[in-house]
Design an enzyme around this catalytic site. Structure first.
Site, PDB file in Angstrom:
ATOM      1  N   ARG A  79       0.845  -1.192   0.000  1.00  0.00           N
ATOM      2  CA  ARG A  79       0.000   0.000   0.000  1.00  0.00           C
ATOM      3  C   ARG A  79       0.882   1.245   0.000  1.00  0.00           C
ATOM      4  O   ARG A  79       1.025   1.945   1.008  1.00  0.00           O
ATOM      5  CB  ARG A  79      -0.972  -0.044   1.176  1.00  0.00           C
ATOM      6  CG  ARG A  79      -2.098  -1.020   0.905  1.00  0.00           C
ATOM      7  CD  ARG A  79      -3.117  -1.096   1.994  1.00  0.00           C
ATOM      8  NE  ARG A  79      -4.373  -1.624   1.463  1.00  0.00           N
ATOM      9  CZ  ARG A  79      -5.397  -1.963   2.216  1.00  0.00           C
ATOM     10  NH1 ARG A  79      -5.356  -1.820   3.522  1.00  0.00           N
ATOM     11  NH2 ARG A  79      -6.502  -2.436   1.662  1.00  0.00           N
ATOM     12  N   GLN A 119      -1.288   2.251  -5.776  1.00  0.00           N
ATOM     13  CA  GLN A 119      -2.713   2.384  -5.458  1.00  0.00           C
ATOM     14  C   GLN A 119      -3.613   1.836  -6.558  1.00  0.00           C
ATOM     15  O   GLN A 119      -4.642   1.209  -6.285  1.00  0.00           O
ATOM     16  CB  GLN A 119      -3.049   3.852  -5.186  1.00  0.00           C
ATOM     17  CG  GLN A 119      -2.548   4.352  -3.846  1.00  0.00           C
ATOM     18  CD  GLN A 119      -2.905   5.805  -3.615  1.00  0.00           C
ATOM     19  OE1 GLN A 119      -3.179   6.553  -4.556  1.00  0.00           O
ATOM     20  NE2 GLN A 119      -2.886   6.222  -2.369  1.00  0.00           N
ATOM     21  N   ASP A 164      -4.093  -1.919  -6.161  1.00  0.00           N
ATOM     22  CA  ASP A 164      -4.467  -2.367  -4.825  1.00  0.00           C
ATOM     23  C   ASP A 164      -5.832  -3.069  -4.841  1.00  0.00           C
ATOM     24  O   ASP A 164      -6.878  -2.442  -4.696  1.00  0.00           O
ATOM     25  CB  ASP A 164      -4.490  -1.161  -3.878  1.00  0.00           C
ATOM     26  CG  ASP A 164      -4.749  -1.539  -2.438  1.00  0.00           C
ATOM     27  OD1 ASP A 164      -5.009  -2.726  -2.161  1.00  0.00           O
ATOM     28  OD2 ASP A 164      -4.684  -0.641  -1.575  1.00  0.00           O
ATOM     29  N   TYR A 177      -1.829  -0.719   8.621  1.00  0.00           N
ATOM     30  CA  TYR A 177      -2.677  -1.776   9.142  1.00  0.00           C
ATOM     31  C   TYR A 177      -2.811  -1.665  10.663  1.00  0.00           C
ATOM     32  O   TYR A 177      -1.957  -1.107  11.343  1.00  0.00           O
ATOM     33  CB  TYR A 177      -2.111  -3.164   8.792  1.00  0.00           C
ATOM     34  CG  TYR A 177      -2.117  -3.476   7.330  1.00  0.00           C
ATOM     35  CD1 TYR A 177      -3.289  -3.883   6.700  1.00  0.00           C
ATOM     36  CD2 TYR A 177      -0.960  -3.380   6.554  1.00  0.00           C
ATOM     37  CE1 TYR A 177      -3.307  -4.191   5.342  1.00  0.00           C
ATOM     38  CE2 TYR A 177      -0.969  -3.679   5.203  1.00  0.00           C
ATOM     39  CZ  TYR A 177      -2.149  -4.093   4.609  1.00  0.00           C
ATOM     40  OH  TYR A 177      -2.157  -4.392   3.269  1.00  0.00           O
TER      41      TYR A 177
END
Length: 377
Positions: free
Chosen positions: A124, A129, A132, A232
């Site tokens: 990420r 992007q 993703d 995350y």
């Protein structure tokens, strides 16, 4: 010779998405590739074979014909044993491999000498992007979760003022504010619900409030350091989870709808809603567990079932929510794949550079070995 790309029909039960669309067939051909598609590949996404042919793909009748001589295999889910056995040595595979759990598939790809990329491992970072897949699919899952909740819920979402009286708005609580959670918040707000949300990552508070929802969390020191450099959520201590459970437990009791979205890569999904908390909700309330396939955020949820508790609370456990909006999910996923393949198809030739940052992060098997450190562990 042009790079030969094969796309086979998804064979996993309930998988309606596909890895290529007529739009992306044209883009792959523009990269210098040929595209072979197995008959029936797009039917779950309302794409007939003729549309693929019109875009320049060759539609072939069966798996063996599609994979014969293919340099690259594109899939949504990891390939089956039959697909892997039909690959030529050294072929490239790009799919959502679910590599932490689907160990047998990873071992089969290793044995076949495939260079296999797990699209869920695309890092990420800013330039990735457009590749993703987790974000593109989670965005649709968050939307669909609210639609499923609205379908199961026996009342309306918005406040309605009528001559016969006022209908109160639904109260929606979103647990986990990643891409899916943010879209769930936005969708529930559009439908007129009063929305609250929680997450262990402090950066999400501002995002929640920017969408017009209220944020709920125990904001202590552990909370302020609960996010990895990659964005995350970190696993939280038992002490923090206990404090958060006290705070959220009383809140859950007052909600009409709870949507849980918490996932930790490589781990079983954390339990966010206990059986006691679910039982505390009013009859007719709904819980949607987006993490049911990874073990579930809700105690008592079951994959691909709607469980109704003794107190009349419905726990919705549909897996593959993006597959319930397959046409859009396929379109986004196929665009992710085109961008990813742009890293390895150069001037019409296949050139896989595993020192390239994104490819290095996503590769799982290569040269007859498992090369991804997380999967090896």
């Amino acid at each position: 010779m042009a790079v030969a790309i094969a796309v086979t029909r998804e064979r996993r039960e309930g998988e309606t998405r596909c890895a290529v669309t007529p739009e992306t067939v044209k883009k792959l051909i523009a990269l210098g590739a040929t595209v072979s598609v197995e008959a029936g590949t797009g039917l779950g996404s309302s794409i007939p074979d003729d549309d693929y042919a019109a875009a320049g793909a060759t539609v072939r009748p069966d798996l063996a014909a599609v994979l014969a001589g293919a340099d690259i295999l594109l899939k949504v889910r990891g390939p089956t044993a039959a697909e892997i056995s039909a690959l030529k040595p050294g072929a490239v595979v790009a799919a959502m491999l679910d590599a932490y759990r689907e160990k047998a598939g990873v071992e089969a790809l290793k044995a076949a000498g495939a260079t296999a990329f797990a699209m869920e491992f695309v890092p990420r970072i800013t330039r990735a992007q457009v590749m993703d897949v987790l974000s593109s699919q989670a965005n649709l899952a968050g939307y669909r979760a609210v639609i499923e909740a609205a379908y199961a819920y026996g009342k309306g979402f918005p406040m309605m003022m009528t001559a016969a009286g006022t209908v109160a708005p639904a109260k929606v609580f979103v647990m986990g504010v990643g891409v899916a959670g943010l879209q769930a918040i936005a969708t529930a707000r559009r439908l007129g619900a009063v929305v609250t949300a929680t997450d262990v990552r402090p950066a999400t508070k501002e995002q929640v409030e920017s969408l017009g929802a209220k944020f709920l969390a125990v904001e202590d020191e552990e909370f302020r350091n609960a996010q990895t450099a990659g964005g995350y959520a970190k696993p939280m201590s038992a002490e923090y989870q206990a404090k958060q459970a006290v705070l959220t437990g009383e809140h859950i009791r007052k909600q009409d709808i709870v949507i849980t979205t918490a996932l930790i890569p490589g781990r079983t999904a954390p339990v966010l809603v206990s059986a006691e908390q679910a039982a505390s909700m009013k009859p007719g309330s709904v819980i949607v567990d987006l993490a049911v396939e990874a073990g579930g955020n809700v105690e008592g949820s079951k994959a691909n079932e709607v469980v109704t508790t003794a107190g009349g609370v419905q726990i919705v456990g549909w897996t593959n929510l993006p597959g319930r909006i397959a046409a859009d999910a396929s379109a986004l996923y196929a665009r992710n794949l085109v961008a990813f393949l742009g890293l390895m198809i150069k001037d019409g030739a296949l050139a896989v550079d595993l020192d390239e940052e994104i490819l290095k992060a996503a590769v799982v098997t290569h040269g007859g070995a498992v090369v991804h450190e997380g999967v090896k562990g």
